[in-house]
Design a protein around this motif. Sequence first.
Motif, PDB file in Angstrom:
ATOM      1  N   ALA A  59      41.668  55.791  47.881  1.00 44.87           N
ATOM      2  CA  ALA A  59      40.692  55.103  47.033  1.00 44.87           C
ATOM      3  C   ALA A  59      41.047  55.218  45.552  1.00 44.87           C
ATOM      4  N   VAL A  60      42.033  56.048  45.232  1.00 51.14           N
ATOM      5  CA  VAL A  60      42.367  56.318  43.833  1.00 51.14           C
ATOM      6  C   VAL A  60      43.483  55.383  43.378  1.00 51.14           C
ATOM      7  N   ASP A  61      43.136  54.512  42.450  1.00 53.21           N
ATOM      8  CA  ASP A  61      44.101  53.602  41.840  1.00 53.21           C
ATOM      9  C   ASP A  61      43.931  53.730  40.332  1.00 53.21           C
ATOM     10  N   PRO A  62      44.901  54.346  39.650  1.00 54.30           N
ATOM     11  CA  PRO A  62      44.770  54.544  38.201  1.00 54.30           C
ATOM     12  C   PRO A  62      44.539  53.243  37.423  1.00 54.30           C
ATOM     13  N   GLU A  63      44.937  52.138  38.000  1.00 54.17           N
ATOM     14  CA  GLU A  63      44.762  50.851  37.332  1.00 54.17           C
ATOM     15  C   GLU A  63      43.369  50.263  37.577  1.00 54.17           C
ATOM     16  N   ASP A  64      42.620  50.857  38.503  1.00 57.06           N
ATOM     17  CA  ASP A  64      41.313  50.297  38.865  1.00 57.06           C
ATOM     18  C   ASP A  64      40.296  51.411  39.107  1.00 57.06           C
TER      19      ASP A  64
END
Length: 114
Positions: free
Chosen positions: A64-69
């Motif tokens: 679930a971790v997306d640095p862009e989102d």
Amino acid sequence: MIPGGGMPDMQQLLQQAQKMQQDLAVAQDELAHTEVEGQAGGGLVKATVTGSGELRALVIDPKAVDPEDTETLADLVVAAVQAANENAQALQQQKLGPLAQGLGGGSGIPGLPF
């Protein structure tokens, strides 16, 4: 009670009220120690709260971790906590609802969420 519809026995009424108060305290204590879960994103984010609504744990799947989102992740966290709180409210209704009805209806009683 006096036969024929006299005044109610005040001592008996007081005892009933005290028992209901004790039952309510026990139910509230059970709620404080019971944990319920809510999730969002198909289980990517899980929140655990007590039956009284205190947030106890938050689990975030690395997928679930997306640095862009980070906005989507924040939305998932909020949704999981809201789901957990809804489950806590349902548990409150289940545990406290019958007691509230015994106290005269359940609406307008200070400290109860319904």
